[in-house]
Design a protein around this motif. Structure first.
Motif, PDB file in Angstrom:
ATOM      1  N   PHE A  27       0.819  -1.215   0.000  1.00  0.00           N
ATOM      2  CA  PHE A  27       0.000   0.000   0.000  1.00  0.00           C
ATOM      3  C   PHE A  27       0.854   1.267   0.000  1.00  0.00           C
ATOM      4  N   SER A  28       2.090   1.183   0.484  1.00  0.00           N
ATOM      5  CA  SER A  28       2.924   2.383   0.577  1.00  0.00           C
ATOM      6  C   SER A  28       3.762   2.628  -0.674  1.00  0.00           C
ATOM      7  N   ASN A  29       3.719   1.725  -1.644  1.00  0.00           N
ATOM      8  CA  ASN A  29       4.497   1.867  -2.878  1.00  0.00           C
ATOM      9  C   ASN A  29       3.600   1.624  -4.086  1.00  0.00           C
ATOM     10  N   SER A  30       4.045   2.112  -5.230  1.00  0.00           N
ATOM     11  CA  SER A  30       3.360   1.770  -6.471  1.00  0.00           C
ATOM     12  C   SER A  30       3.669   0.299  -6.779  1.00  0.00           C
ATOM     13  N   VAL A  31       2.894  -0.312  -7.654  1.00  0.00           N
ATOM     14  CA  VAL A  31       3.088  -1.726  -7.972  1.00  0.00           C
ATOM     15  C   VAL A  31       4.483  -1.988  -8.546  1.00  0.00           C
ATOM     16  N   PRO A  32       4.955  -1.212  -9.536  1.00  0.00           N
ATOM     17  CA  PRO A  32       6.305  -1.480 -10.053  1.00  0.00           C
ATOM     18  C   PRO A  32       7.384  -1.304  -8.975  1.00  0.00           C
ATOM     19  N   GLN A  33       7.255  -0.269  -8.163  1.00  0.00           N
ATOM     20  CA  GLN A  33       8.239  -0.030  -7.106  1.00  0.00           C
ATOM     21  C   GLN A  33       8.196  -1.166  -6.079  1.00  0.00           C
ATOM     22  N   TYR A  34       7.010  -1.623  -5.733  1.00  0.00           N
ATOM     23  CA  TYR A  34       6.851  -2.735  -4.789  1.00  0.00           C
ATOM     24  C   TYR A  34       7.518  -3.995  -5.344  1.00  0.00           C
ATOM     25  N   LEU A  35       7.268  -4.307  -6.620  1.00  0.00           N
ATOM     26  CA  LEU A  35       7.843  -5.507  -7.224  1.00  0.00           C
ATOM     27  C   LEU A  35       9.361  -5.429  -7.299  1.00  0.00           C
ATOM     28  N   ILE A  36       9.889  -4.264  -7.640  1.00  0.00           N
ATOM     29  CA  ILE A  36      11.351  -4.092  -7.703  1.00  0.00           C
ATOM     30  C   ILE A  36      11.963  -4.310  -6.326  1.00  0.00           C
ATOM     31  N   LYS A  37      11.344  -3.748  -5.305  1.00  0.00           N
ATOM     32  CA  LYS A  37      11.873  -3.920  -3.947  1.00  0.00           C
ATOM     33  C   LYS A  37      11.792  -5.373  -3.497  1.00  0.00           C
ATOM     34  N   ARG A  38      10.692  -6.067  -3.823  1.00  0.00           N
ATOM     35  CA  ARG A  38      10.559  -7.480  -3.438  1.00  0.00           C
ATOM     36  C   ARG A  38      11.600  -8.333  -4.144  1.00  0.00           C
ATOM     37  N   ILE A  39      11.804  -8.099  -5.427  1.00  0.00           N
ATOM     38  CA  ILE A  39      12.795  -8.871  -6.185  1.00  0.00           C
ATOM     39  C   ILE A  39      14.193  -8.591  -5.652  1.00  0.00           C
ATOM     40  N   ALA A  40      14.498  -7.332  -5.374  1.00  0.00           N
ATOM     41  CA  ALA A  40      15.821  -6.977  -4.852  1.00  0.00           C
ATOM     42  C   ALA A  40      16.064  -7.593  -3.473  1.00  0.00           C
ATOM     43  N   ARG A  41      15.013  -7.849  -2.734  1.00  0.00           N
ATOM     44  CA  ARG A  41      15.155  -8.431  -1.406  1.00  0.00           C
ATOM     45  C   ARG A  41      15.289  -9.960  -1.479  1.00  0.00           C
ATOM     46  N   ILE A  42      14.590 -10.597  -2.394  1.00  0.00           N
ATOM     47  CA  ILE A  42      14.527 -12.059  -2.435  1.00  0.00           C
ATOM     48  C   ILE A  42      15.569 -12.675  -3.364  1.00  0.00           C
ATOM     49  N   PHE A  43      15.816 -12.076  -4.509  1.00  0.00           N
ATOM     50  CA  PHE A  43      16.640 -12.700  -5.542  1.00  0.00           C
ATOM     51  C   PHE A  43      18.095 -12.961  -5.126  1.00  0.00           C
ATOM     52  N   PRO A  44      18.764 -12.072  -4.382  1.00  0.00           N
ATOM     53  CA  PRO A  44      20.137 -12.400  -3.970  1.00  0.00           C
ATOM     54  C   PRO A  44      20.228 -13.677  -3.121  1.00  0.00           C
ATOM     55  N   ALA A  45      19.302 -13.877  -2.212  1.00  0.00           N
ATOM     56  CA  ALA A  45      19.305 -15.101  -1.403  1.00  0.00           C
ATOM     57  C   ALA A  45      19.005 -16.310  -2.283  1.00  0.00           C
ATOM     58  N   TYR A  46      18.116 -16.153  -3.239  1.00  0.00           N
ATOM     59  CA  TYR A  46      17.780 -17.222  -4.167  1.00  0.00           C
ATOM     60  C   TYR A  46      19.026 -17.636  -4.963  1.00  0.00           C
ATOM     61  N   LEU A  47      19.781 -16.654  -5.448  1.00  0.00           N
ATOM     62  CA  LEU A  47      21.011 -16.960  -6.190  1.00  0.00           C
ATOM     63  C   LEU A  47      22.039 -17.652  -5.302  1.00  0.00           C
ATOM     64  N   ALA A  48      22.145 -17.222  -4.061  1.00  0.00           N
ATOM     65  CA  ALA A  48      23.095 -17.841  -3.134  1.00  0.00           C
ATOM     66  C   ALA A  48      22.739 -19.309  -2.896  1.00  0.00           C
ATOM     67  N   ILE A  49      21.464 -19.603  -2.734  1.00  0.00           N
ATOM     68  CA  ILE A  49      21.029 -20.987  -2.521  1.00  0.00           C
ATOM     69  C   ILE A  49      21.305 -21.830  -3.764  1.00  0.00           C
ATOM     70  N   GLN A  50      21.066 -21.256  -4.943  1.00  0.00           N
ATOM     71  CA  GLN A  50      21.355 -21.989  -6.181  1.00  0.00           C
ATOM     72  C   GLN A  50      22.849 -22.312  -6.279  1.00  0.00           C
ATOM     73  N   PHE A  51      23.685 -21.353  -5.919  1.00  0.00           N
ATOM     74  CA  PHE A  51      25.143 -21.546  -5.967  1.00  0.00           C
ATOM     75  C   PHE A  51      25.566 -22.649  -5.004  1.00  0.00           C
ATOM     76  N   VAL A  52      25.093 -22.585  -3.775  1.00  0.00           N
ATOM     77  CA  VAL A  52      25.450 -23.587  -2.764  1.00  0.00           C
ATOM     78  C   VAL A  52      24.986 -24.974  -3.202  1.00  0.00           C
ATOM     79  N   THR A  53      23.790 -25.069  -3.744  1.00  0.00           N
ATOM     80  CA  THR A  53      23.265 -26.359  -4.184  1.00  0.00           C
ATOM     81  C   THR A  53      24.103 -26.938  -5.324  1.00  0.00           C
ATOM     82  N   ALA A  54      24.419 -26.111  -6.312  1.00  0.00           N
ATOM     83  CA  ALA A  54      25.125 -26.594  -7.501  1.00  0.00           C
ATOM     84  C   ALA A  54      26.601 -26.884  -7.247  1.00  0.00           C
TER      85      ALA A  54
END
Length: 90
Positions: A27-54
């Motif tokens: 509610f405090s951000n526009s939809v594009p801004q909200y999505l960018i912030k969510r991706i920036a928060r989640i994607f680095p951890a996702y990449l780290a897990i992929q690296f550790v797994t592989a």
């Protein structure tokens, strides 16, 4: 609800607080801004897990099975292919 374990209560509380925070953030951000912030928060951890797994877990499991690390590169999906494929969400 009575008779639930402390773990069940912890899960209920976690999801309640999480839902509240995500809703407040949306509610405090526009939809594009909200999505960018969510991706920036989640994607680095996702990449780290992929690296550790592989590159850590896959070689360890291969060695524990009694095979050589070279066998990883003979599989249909190599560790690099796994990492890139999942990193690009394919």
């Amino acid at each position: 609800m009575i008779g639930k374990s402390i773990g069940a209560w912890a899960v209920y509380i976690f999801f309640g607080i999480s839902g509240y925070l995500i809703t407040a953030s949306s509610f405090s951000n526009s939809v594009p801004q909200y999505l960018i912030k969510r991706i920036a928060r989640i994607f680095p951890a996702y990449l780290a897990i992929q690296f550790v797994t592989a590159f850590i877990f896959a070689p360890l499991v291969t060695l524990l099975d009694g095979d050589s690390i070279a066998k990883l590169w003979e599989t249909p999906v190599t560790p690099i292919g796994y990492f890139w494929g999942n990193s690009l969400l394919q």
